[in-house]
Design a protein around this motif. Structure first.
Motif, PDB file in Angstrom:
ATOM      1  N   GLU A 160       9.396  31.787   5.347  1.00  0.00           N
ATOM      2  CA  GLU A 160       9.864  30.428   5.065  1.00  0.00           C
ATOM      3  C   GLU A 160      10.880  30.447   3.925  1.00  0.00           C
ATOM      4  N   MET A 161      10.601  31.242   2.885  1.00  0.00           N
ATOM      5  CA  MET A 161      11.529  31.316   1.757  1.00  0.00           C
ATOM      6  C   MET A 161      12.830  31.992   2.151  1.00  0.00           C
ATOM      7  N   GLU A 162      12.745  32.890   3.138  1.00  0.00           N
ATOM      8  CA  GLU A 162      13.925  33.622   3.587  1.00  0.00           C
ATOM      9  C   GLU A 162      14.987  32.669   4.128  1.00  0.00           C
ATOM     10  N   GLU A 163      14.537  31.555   4.710  1.00  0.00           N
ATOM     11  CA  GLU A 163      15.477  30.559   5.218  1.00  0.00           C
ATOM     12  C   GLU A 163      16.348  30.006   4.095  1.00  0.00           C
ATOM     13  N   TRP A 164      15.847  30.112   2.856  1.00  0.00           N
ATOM     14  CA  TRP A 164      16.557  29.545   1.709  1.00  0.00           C
ATOM     15  C   TRP A 164      17.129  30.635   0.803  1.00  0.00           C
ATOM     16  N   GLY A 165      17.250  31.846   1.351  1.00  0.00           N
ATOM     17  CA  GLY A 165      17.983  32.885   0.650  1.00  0.00           C
ATOM     18  C   GLY A 165      17.151  33.906  -0.102  1.00  0.00           C
ATOM     19  N   VAL A 166      15.817  33.832  -0.028  1.00  0.00           N
ATOM     20  CA  VAL A 166      14.985  34.836  -0.691  1.00  0.00           C
ATOM     21  C   VAL A 166      14.882  36.070   0.200  1.00  0.00           C
ATOM     22  N   VAL A 167      15.344  37.201  -0.308  1.00  0.00           N
ATOM     23  CA  VAL A 167      15.358  38.453   0.450  1.00  0.00           C
ATOM     24  C   VAL A 167      14.067  39.224   0.157  1.00  0.00           C
ATOM     25  N   PHE A 168      13.455  39.780   1.198  1.00  0.00           N
ATOM     26  CA  PHE A 168      12.239  40.584   0.987  1.00  0.00           C
ATOM     27  C   PHE A 168      12.154  41.696   2.015  1.00  0.00           C
ATOM     28  N   ASP A 169      11.392  42.732   1.652  1.00  0.00           N
ATOM     29  CA  ASP A 169      11.089  43.836   2.558  1.00  0.00           C
ATOM     30  C   ASP A 169       9.590  44.100   2.495  1.00  0.00           C
ATOM     31  N   THR A 170       8.986  44.413   3.629  1.00  0.00           N
ATOM     32  CA  THR A 170       7.581  44.820   3.632  1.00  0.00           C
ATOM     33  C   THR A 170       7.520  46.342   3.557  1.00  0.00           C
ATOM     34  N   LEU A 171       6.545  46.837   2.795  1.00  0.00           N
ATOM     35  CA  LEU A 171       6.391  48.268   2.565  1.00  0.00           C
ATOM     36  C   LEU A 171       5.009  48.734   2.995  1.00  0.00           C
ATOM     37  N   ASP A 172       4.940  49.938   3.572  1.00  0.00           N
ATOM     38  CA  ASP A 172       3.637  50.554   3.810  1.00  0.00           C
ATOM     39  C   ASP A 172       3.283  51.429   2.598  1.00  0.00           C
ATOM     40  N   LYS A 173       2.161  52.118   2.664  1.00  0.00           N
ATOM     41  CA  LYS A 173       1.721  52.913   1.508  1.00  0.00           C
ATOM     42  C   LYS A 173       2.745  53.974   1.112  1.00  0.00           C
ATOM     43  N   GLY A 174       3.294  54.647   2.111  1.00  0.00           N
ATOM     44  CA  GLY A 174       4.268  55.695   1.811  1.00  0.00           C
ATOM     45  C   GLY A 174       5.495  55.140   1.117  1.00  0.00           C
ATOM     46  N   GLN A 175       5.927  53.977   1.562  1.00  0.00           N
ATOM     47  CA  GLN A 175       7.107  53.360   0.951  1.00  0.00           C
ATOM     48  C   GLN A 175       6.809  52.852  -0.464  1.00  0.00           C
ATOM     49  N   ILE A 176       5.569  52.401  -0.675  1.00  0.00           N
ATOM     50  CA  ILE A 176       5.175  52.011  -2.037  1.00  0.00           C
ATOM     51  C   ILE A 176       5.331  53.201  -2.975  1.00  0.00           C
ATOM     52  N   LEU A 177       4.838  54.362  -2.537  1.00  0.00           N
ATOM     53  CA  LEU A 177       4.896  55.561  -3.381  1.00  0.00           C
ATOM     54  C   LEU A 177       6.324  56.046  -3.589  1.00  0.00           C
ATOM     55  N   GLU A 178       7.181  55.839  -2.598  1.00  0.00           N
ATOM     56  CA  GLU A 178       8.592  56.193  -2.782  1.00  0.00           C
ATOM     57  C   GLU A 178       9.212  55.348  -3.893  1.00  0.00           C
ATOM     58  N   LYS A 179       8.830  54.069  -3.934  1.00  0.00           N
ATOM     59  CA  LYS A 179       9.391  53.166  -4.942  1.00  0.00           C
ATOM     60  C   LYS A 179       8.735  53.369  -6.305  1.00  0.00           C
ATOM     61  N   GLU A 180       7.425  53.510  -6.318  1.00  0.00           N
ATOM     62  CA  GLU A 180       6.681  53.596  -7.579  1.00  0.00           C
ATOM     63  C   GLU A 180       5.594  54.665  -7.495  1.00  0.00           C
ATOM     64  N   PRO A 181       5.945  55.935  -7.727  1.00  0.00           N
ATOM     65  CA  PRO A 181       4.956  57.016  -7.657  1.00  0.00           C
ATOM     66  C   PRO A 181       3.804  56.851  -8.642  1.00  0.00           C
ATOM     67  N   CYS A 182       3.987  56.022  -9.662  1.00  0.00           N
ATOM     68  CA  CYS A 182       2.950  55.865 -10.684  1.00  0.00           C
ATOM     69  C   CYS A 182       1.646  55.293 -10.136  1.00  0.00           C
TER      70      CYS A 182
END
Length: 420
Positions: free
Chosen positions: A156-178
Motif C-alpha cells: 500500500e505504501m509503495e503506491e505512494w513512493g515507498v520502496v522496499f525489498d523482501t529478504l530471506d535469511k541468506g539475504q539478511i546475512l549478506e546485508k548484515e553478517p552481525c
C-alpha cells in the motif's frame, strides 16, 4: 519581518533555519542551555518514511487490554495517565478504522518524503554531518506470521513512493553478517533502501549553527511563560523569564508542551505526550555491529549505528509528563539489544551506556499539526509523534510557506491533513 520560534528542538531549529533562509529576522526561544536537549536529544535516530503507518492500526481496540496489563506490550498505558487521555483516546480509536488509518498513513508518507528530499538538499548545501547513515533500514521478522501482514502494508505504501525489498535469511546475512548468531530467530526481513538515520541531537545543533550563521538568534535558557493576545485575532508578544519579546509572527513548536500554551488562547491541540526510551553505548573501537538500523519486529526493538556508538530503542508508553529515566526499562532495552546482537556484550561496558527517556508529542491520527490558527500571526508546527526528525525539514518548509506566502507552495503534501 520578525518571527519568534518557540522551541529549539529538531522541529523548531529547522524551522528557524528555513525562515532565516527566506530572509526573515528570526529569534528562537528555549528553556534549555543548547538546542535539541529534550525530545531530540537521544531519540531512535531514524529518518524513515517507511515507518509512516500510524500506531492505531485497525484492530487497536482488541489490544487495549495488552496495553494496560501486559508488561511486554510495545505500547504501554500507565494507569496514572488514563484520566488525562480519555478524550484523546476516543479519537485515537476513531482513527483506527481501515479508511482513516490509510488516509493518515498517506499523509505521513507525503510529508516524510518531502522532508527527506528537503534534508538531502540542505545537507548537500551546508555540508552537515551528524553520524548519518544512508543505507536504509532493515526490519526482521520472527516466524509468527506478521511478516506477510507487514508486506501487504508495504505494498500500500509503495503506491505512494515507498520502496522496499523482501529478504530471506541468506539475504539478511549478506546485508548484515552481525546477526548470524541469531539468524534462526528470523524468517525474513523487509529492507527500505531510501531510509536514513543519524544523531538527531547533532543534527539539531548543526542546523541551529548554520541558522545562526545566517542571522538567526537563539535565546537559550529562556522559558516561555505566556503567549499574550493583542486582540481576538492577533498575538501581541510572548512573556518569558527574560522579559517580553515582540515580533510580527510567532511559531509554536514546543512538542508535548504546546497544548499547555495553546489552550490559554482557546486552541485545544489534540496532543498528548508518549514516553520513549533509549540506551546509547560506545563501541570502544569494535567494528562488528550493523551498518544500518536493524529492527526486530518480534521484540519491538531497534539498533541504530551512530559513528562510534550504537543506540537501542524499545517500546513507548503513555505515562503523562513523566520524563524520569526508568532503570528497569533501560535494562529491558539493553537486553533486547543483546538478543539481536549477542556479540555486543563482549565489547561494551553496560555502566558506560546513556540511559534516556523523552516525550513524543502525539496526535490521535498520526499526522502533526502544521499551519495557521485563528490568530493571524500565530502558526503551529507540533505534534509529530515518533516521526519528529523524519518530518522536521518538510514541516519547516510548510511553516515557512504559510508565513511568507500565506499558503503551501508544494504539491507534495495535502495541507488539510495537518490542520487543526
Amino acid at each position: 519581518m520578525t518571527v519568534v520560534v518557540m522551541g529549539a528542538g529538531v522541529v523548531g531549529s529547522t524551522t528557524a533555519y528555513m525562515l532565516t533562509r527566506a530572509g526573515l529576522d528570526v529569534t528562537v526561544i528555549d528553556r534549555q542551555d543548547r538546542p535539541g536537549m529534550e525530545t531530540s536529544f537521544a531519540n531512535g535516530g531514524l529518518m524513515n518514511p517507511s515507518d509512516s503507518g500510524p500506531w492505531n492500526s485497525p484492530g487497536t481496540v482488541k489490544n487495549l487490554g495488552n496495553m494496560l496489563f501486559d508488561d511486554y506490550s510495545p505500547l504501554k498505558i500507565r494507569p496514572s495517565a488514563i484520566p488525562s487521555m480519555i478524550g484523546w483516546g476516543l479519537r485515537f480509536l476513531a482513527n483506527s478504522t481501515p479508511r482513516m488509518h490509510k488516509a493518515n498513513m498517506i499523509a505521513n508518507i507525503r510529508l516524510a518524503q518531502l522532508s527527506l528530499e528537503t534534508l538531502r538538499a540542505i545537507r548537500a548545501e551546508e555540508g552537515l554531518t551528524y553520524d548519518q547513515t544512508v543505507r536504509g533500514t532493515m526490519r526482521m521478522f520472527p516466524p509468527d506470521g506478521r511478516m506477510s501482514e507487514f508486506v501487504q502494508m508495504c505494498r500500500e505504501m509503495e503506491e505512494w513512493g515507498v520502496v522496499f525489498d523482501t529478504l530471506d535469511k541468506g539475504q539478511i546475512l549478506e546485508k548484515e553478517p552481525c546477526v548470524a548468531p541469531v539468524i534462526d530467530r528470523y524468517i525474513g526481513a523487509v529492507l527500505f533502501p531510501d531510509d536514513e538515520s543519524g544523531d538527531a541531537h547533532k543534527f539539531t545543533n548543526e542546523i541551529a549553527r548554520v541558522a545562526q550563521a545566517s542571522g538567526a538568534t537563539f535565546l537559550m535558557g529562556t522559558e516561555v511563560i505566556d503567549i499574550v493576545r493583542e486582540s481576538a485575532t492577533k498575538i501581541s508578544h510572548i512573556h518569558t523569564t527574560k522579559g517580553e519579546i515582540q515580533a510580527n509572527a510567532f511559531v509554536l513548536s514546543l512538542g508535548s508542551y504546546s497544548p499547555k500554551f495553546s489552550s490559554r488562547l482557546g486552541i485545544h491541540l489534540p496532543i498528548i505526550p508518549v514516553k520513549g526510551h533509549s540506551i546509547t553505548v560506545p563501541l570502544n573501537g569494535w567494528q562488528g555491529g550493523p551498518t544500518r538500523p536493524i529492527l526486530d519486529d518480534g521484540l519491538h526493538a531497534m539498533i541504530t549505528p551512530m559513528g562510534d556508538r550504537l543506540r537501542m530503542g524499545g517500546r513507548a508508553e503513555f505515562a503523562g509528563y513523566n520524563t524520569a529515566v526508568d532503570i528497569k526499562e533501560g535494562l529491558r532495552v539493553l537486553n533486547n539489544g543483546f538478543k539481536m546482537l549477542p556479540e555486543l556484550k563482549n565489547h561494551m561496558n553496560a555502566d558506560s551506556g546513556l540511559n534516556w527517556s523523552g516525550l513524543r508529542a502525539m496526535t490521535p491520527g498520526g499526522p502533526p499539526v502544521i499551519g495557521p490558527t485563528r490568530y493571524s500571526n500565530l502558526f503551529l508546527n507540533t505534534g509529530h509523534g515518533p516521526l519528529g526528525w523524519t518530518m522536521a525539514c518538510g514541516s519547516a518548509r510548510i511553516t515557512t510557506d504559510y508565513i511568507t506566502q500565506g499558503h503551501v507552495t508544494t504539491e507534495a503534501v495535502a495541507p488539510e491533513y495537518y490542520a487543526l
